[in-house]
Enzyme design. Structure first.
Site, mmCIF file in Angstrom:
data_model
loop_
_atom_site.group_PDB
_atom_site.id
_atom_site.type_symbol
_atom_site.label_atom_id
_atom_site.label_comp_id
_atom_site.label_asym_id
_atom_site.label_seq_id
_atom_site.Cartn_x
_atom_site.Cartn_y
_atom_site.Cartn_z
ATOM 1 N N CYS A 2 19.810 -39.076 127.010
ATOM 2 C CA CYS A 2 19.865 -37.652 127.343
ATOM 3 C C CYS A 2 19.332 -36.761 126.223
ATOM 4 O O CYS A 2 19.559 -37.029 125.046
ATOM 5 C CB CYS A 2 21.302 -37.218 127.609
ATOM 6 N N ARG A 27 12.535 -39.955 125.052
ATOM 7 C CA ARG A 27 13.825 -40.579 124.764
ATOM 8 C C ARG A 27 14.303 -41.445 125.926
ATOM 9 O O ARG A 27 15.195 -42.255 125.759
ATOM 10 C CB ARG A 27 14.877 -39.483 124.495
ATOM 11 N N TRP A 73 19.841 -39.565 131.181
ATOM 12 C CA TRP A 73 19.743 -41.027 131.267
ATOM 13 C C TRP A 73 21.122 -41.468 131.726
ATOM 14 O O TRP A 73 22.102 -41.348 130.977
ATOM 15 C CB TRP A 73 19.398 -41.591 129.900
ATOM 16 N N ASN A 97 24.944 -34.134 125.958
ATOM 17 C CA ASN A 97 24.451 -35.445 125.526
ATOM 18 C C ASN A 97 25.629 -36.155 124.880
ATOM 19 O O ASN A 97 26.286 -35.594 124.009
ATOM 20 C CB ASN A 97 23.309 -35.252 124.517
ATOM 21 N N GLY A 98 25.912 -37.381 125.328
ATOM 22 C CA GLY A 98 27.038 -38.130 124.770
ATOM 23 C C GLY A 98 27.915 -38.678 125.884
ATOM 24 O O GLY A 98 27.504 -38.687 127.051
ATOM 25 N N GLU A 451 11.834 -61.264 119.044
ATOM 26 C CA GLU A 451 11.161 -59.982 119.244
ATOM 27 C C GLU A 451 10.067 -60.115 120.314
ATOM 28 O O GLU A 451 9.892 -59.231 121.149
ATOM 29 C CB GLU A 451 10.600 -59.476 117.910
ATOM 30 N N LYS A 455 9.966 -57.926 123.749
ATOM 31 C CA LYS A 455 8.835 -57.055 124.076
ATOM 32 C C LYS A 455 8.341 -57.342 125.493
ATOM 33 O O LYS A 455 8.118 -56.444 126.281
ATOM 34 C CB LYS A 455 7.725 -57.306 123.051
ATOM 35 N N GLU A 458 11.028 -56.271 128.281
ATOM 36 C CA GLU A 458 11.338 -54.855 128.471
ATOM 37 C C GLU A 458 10.200 -54.083 129.130
ATOM 38 O O GLU A 458 10.453 -53.151 129.875
ATOM 39 C CB GLU A 458 11.798 -54.187 127.170
ATOM 40 N N HIS A 474 19.100 -78.824 124.443
ATOM 41 C CA HIS A 474 20.554 -78.863 124.636
ATOM 42 C C HIS A 474 20.968 -78.102 125.884
ATOM 43 O O HIS A 474 22.143 -77.751 126.029
ATOM 44 C CB HIS A 474 21.256 -78.307 123.390
ATOM 45 N N LYS A 572 14.671 -44.285 124.528
ATOM 46 C CA LYS A 572 14.107 -44.431 123.185
ATOM 47 C C LYS A 572 15.174 -44.208 122.119
ATOM 48 O O LYS A 572 15.161 -44.855 121.095
ATOM 49 C CB LYS A 572 12.976 -43.409 123.011
HETATM 50 C C1 F6R Z 1 12.880 -52.405 121.764
HETATM 51 C C2 F6R Z 1 13.483 -51.218 121.175
HETATM 52 C C3 F6R Z 1 14.944 -51.207 120.962
HETATM 53 C C4 F6R Z 1 15.286 -50.472 119.645
HETATM 54 C C5 F6R Z 1 16.809 -50.306 119.518
HETATM 55 C C6 F6R Z 1 17.194 -49.647 118.215
HETATM 56 O O1 F6R Z 1 11.508 -52.261 121.898
HETATM 57 O O2 F6R Z 1 12.815 -50.265 120.897
HETATM 58 O O3 F6R Z 1 15.490 -52.481 120.979
HETATM 59 O O4 F6R Z 1 14.763 -51.215 118.582
HETATM 60 O O5 F6R Z 1 17.295 -49.547 120.590
HETATM 61 O O6 F6R Z 1 16.678 -48.360 118.134
HETATM 62 P P1 F6R Z 1 16.575 -47.619 116.756
HETATM 63 O O7 F6R Z 1 15.611 -48.360 115.908
HETATM 64 O O8 F6R Z 1 16.119 -46.239 117.084
HETATM 65 O O9 F6R Z 1 17.949 -47.637 116.143
#
Ligand code: F6R
Length: 577
Positions: A2, A27, A73, A97-98, A451, A455, A458, A474, A572
């Site tokens: 949000c 975001r 969100w 927001n929260g 990672e 990627k 997501e 296993h 984000k």
């Molecule tokens: C994946 C991604 C998330 C962030 C995570 C932490 O592509 O972007 O997994 O890495 O939400 O976010 P920050 O770095 O903003 O604390």
């Protein structure tokens, strides 16, 4: 996650609010809305979907000079128009927001006092509760003082009240909020990106600040005293918020890594980073990709500095028996600097008196401010929800810290270009229409595979799992079928022979193996179906491997027609726990 915006000033507010929420779009959101006063009468326009659809219902020439806006969100209640903000009860209209954690309890109390609700949200309850208090005290400031002891959870609230249609009332706890200041008016937002087009001067609110904001003045109170929050000037270049001809921000940000990584290394050949070698134990906390970057850091810090490193998912930190003390360092990694789980982990670290080093991208964000020391990765604004350049720079900074200012690395740019030049099309054709993809590796390569699989899943919505290569047999190997893609990573020569054995096990069961391999490791052509060769650049080889996986995921998602920069359900800036 949000985002909130509010404006009061001499300018017509609709376009300012729309531009503000557009800047907060990155975001992550699923609904949008704005509310404004026109001739002292409230108007609310909100819906699910995109801002461009909301815009069609609004007239930027409307003679309104005060309003609030929101990108939602969903947390409490589905993605519906009723659940979208702003919410309105009685004379109160607000955006939030929260999360108000005790909202069900408060809702019961309000229902007993004849309040009715049309949404499933905690925010409507917050709105009703403020109205309830307002009916008692007839003064919003007093209501906001009262809620400090009533609302449990986190909130940044921007409030309009029908009895005072020239004023925005604001308060926050846990969630970020800033006030942009100018001679033409004042603008409230969740983050700097939403105000920079209007003003560069701003203040950052602290928890429990209450603000009374008018067109030509703002007063901030904390604990019943007026406070002067430092006026900051945003002096960074914001022109970077454009795709620069790339199809997606994600691709642009992947391509920015060449300059960013090269310049960072050059900078620290002459400049010093903090010396972390004096600590007895280092903890690294972060979420998602930041956690994965922490794992890369663990590998190098343990190997180069001989210091034990524990990496924890920030949201799990509080559930661990912790043995931290004041000889220890906690490194908190966060792109946004606003991740609620990481902020909570820092608070715990501070209780144990550990020193906290933030590795953060966003200037003056909460994590930057509450850490004892901060390293800014200076990645510039990362718009794509899936992180690329911030992850690589987080990992890079940890590698540089592990080198303890003995940096002798400076030929990365050519190697990154070699990764950009790879033709990914033949690999993506073997992946894009599959339901499952597995990533395997050992040691540091396992950390990279985590990672890589994050990627891919997501942004492409393909189910991707990462396994320590030796662990597959296993259990999970039962999921390998004819042509199941397995992406195997070998950057570390010492791990090659054992990982190759694991690759043979999956090949024997029909897997289609794409091997991402260090150029200096000899592998027979019968252990892979496709080979992606990564230049050997010592401790930077893992970063090269990751960039290749970022590109692979990007092109797979593109071929599947996904909304790459805004994957469904993701945000984000994750400002709730
Ligand atoms: C994946 C991604 C998330 C962030 C995570 C932490 O592509 O972007 O997994 O890495 O939400 O976010 P920050 O770095 O903003 O604390």
């Amino acid at each position: 996650m949000c985002g909130i915006i509010g404006y009061v000033g001499k300018n017509k507010c609709i376009s300012i609010l729309i531009n503000g929420i557009k800047s907060l779009e990155y975001r992550g959101y699923d609904s949008v809305g704005i509310a404004y006063y026109l001739n002292n009468k409230i108007n609310i326009v909100k819906d699910t979907g995109r801002i461009k659809d909301l815009e069609k219902e609004l007239d930027i020439n409307t003679n309104s000079y005060i309003g609030i806006g929101h990108t939602r969100w969903a947390t409490h209640g589905g993605v519906t128009k009723y659940n979208a903000h702003p919410h309105r009860i009685g004379k109160i209209t607000l955006v939030h927001n929260g999360i108000i954690e005790n909202y069900l309890e408060l809702k019961k109390e309000l229902i007993n006092n004849n309040y009715k609700f049309i949404s499933d949200t905690d925010t409507e309850v917050a709105c009703a509760y403020i109205d309830f208090l307002y009916n008692k005290y007839n003064d919003i400031y007093t209501c906001l003082e009262k809620i400090k002891n009533i609302f449990i959870g986190s909130y940044a609230l921007c409030i309009l009240c029908d009895d005072d249609t020239d004023t925005l009332y604001i308060t926050k706890k846990g969630s970020p909020m800033i006030v942009g200041i100018s001679n033409d008016g004042n603008i409230i937002a969740s983050d700097i990106s939403a105000i920079v087009n209007y003003t560069k001067e701003y203040i950052i609110l602290e928890d429990h600040d209450i603000g009374i904001i008018n067109k030509n003045k703002y007063i901030i109170y904390n604990n019943d005293n007026t406070v002067n929050r430092e006026i900051l000037t945003f002096d960074k270049n914001i022109d970077t918020i454009s795709k620069d001809g790339y199809d997606h921000y994600m691709l642009k940000e992947i391509y920015e890594q060449d300059n960013l990584i090269t310049n960072t290394i050059r900078h620290y050949i002459d400049n010093k980073l903090p010396d972390i070698s004096k600590y007895k134990h280092i903890y690294i906390v972060g979420c998602g990709s930041a956690y994965h970057a922490g794992l890369v850091g663990k590998y190098y810090i343990e190997n180069f500095l001989n210091i034990p490193v524990t990496v924890e998912i920030a949201s799990e930190f509080r559930y661990k028996k912790l043995f931290i003390n004041d000889n220890d360092l906690v490194i908190a990694i966060s792109q946004s600097g606003e991740t609620a789980d990481t902020i909570e982990a820092i608070k715990i670290a501070k209780k144990y008196k550990a020193k906290v080093l933030g590795i953060v991208n966003t200037y003056k964000s909460t994590i930057a401010r509450i850490s004892d020391e901060v390293i800014y990765i200076n990645a510039g604004i990362e718009v794509s929800v899936a992180t690329t350049k911030a992850y690589s720079l987080q990992a890079l900074y940890l590698i540089l810290l592990s080198l303890n200012n003995k940096i002798n690395l400076d030929n990365i740019s050519n190697d990154i270009k070699k990764i950009y030049d790879i033709d990914y099309s033949k690999y993506i054709n073997k992946i894009y229409d599959k339901e499952h993809v597995f990533f395997i590796g050992r040691g540091i390569d396992y950390y990279l595979s985590l990672e890589g699989s994050l990627k891919l899943k997501e942004i492409s919505y393909i189910h991707a799992e990462s396994y320590a290569a030796g662990e597959l047999k296993h259990g999970t190997i039962s999921l390998i079928e004819e042509s199941t893609p397995v992406i195997a990573i070998i950057t570390d020569k010492n791990l090659a022979s054992k990982t190759i054995s694991n690759i043979k096990e999956v090949l024997a069961r029909g897997a289609y193996v794409i091997l991402i391999c260090n150029e200096n490791i000899n592998v027979d052509s019968d252990i892979y179906n496709e080979l992606i060769t990564i230049p050997d650049n010592n401790c930077l080889t893992p970063i090269l491997a990751i960039i290749s996986m970022q590109l692979l995921s990007y092109y797979v998602a593109k071929k599947r027609g996904c909304d790459i920069d805004k994957p469904k359900n993701l945000a984000k800036s994750v400002t709730v726990e």
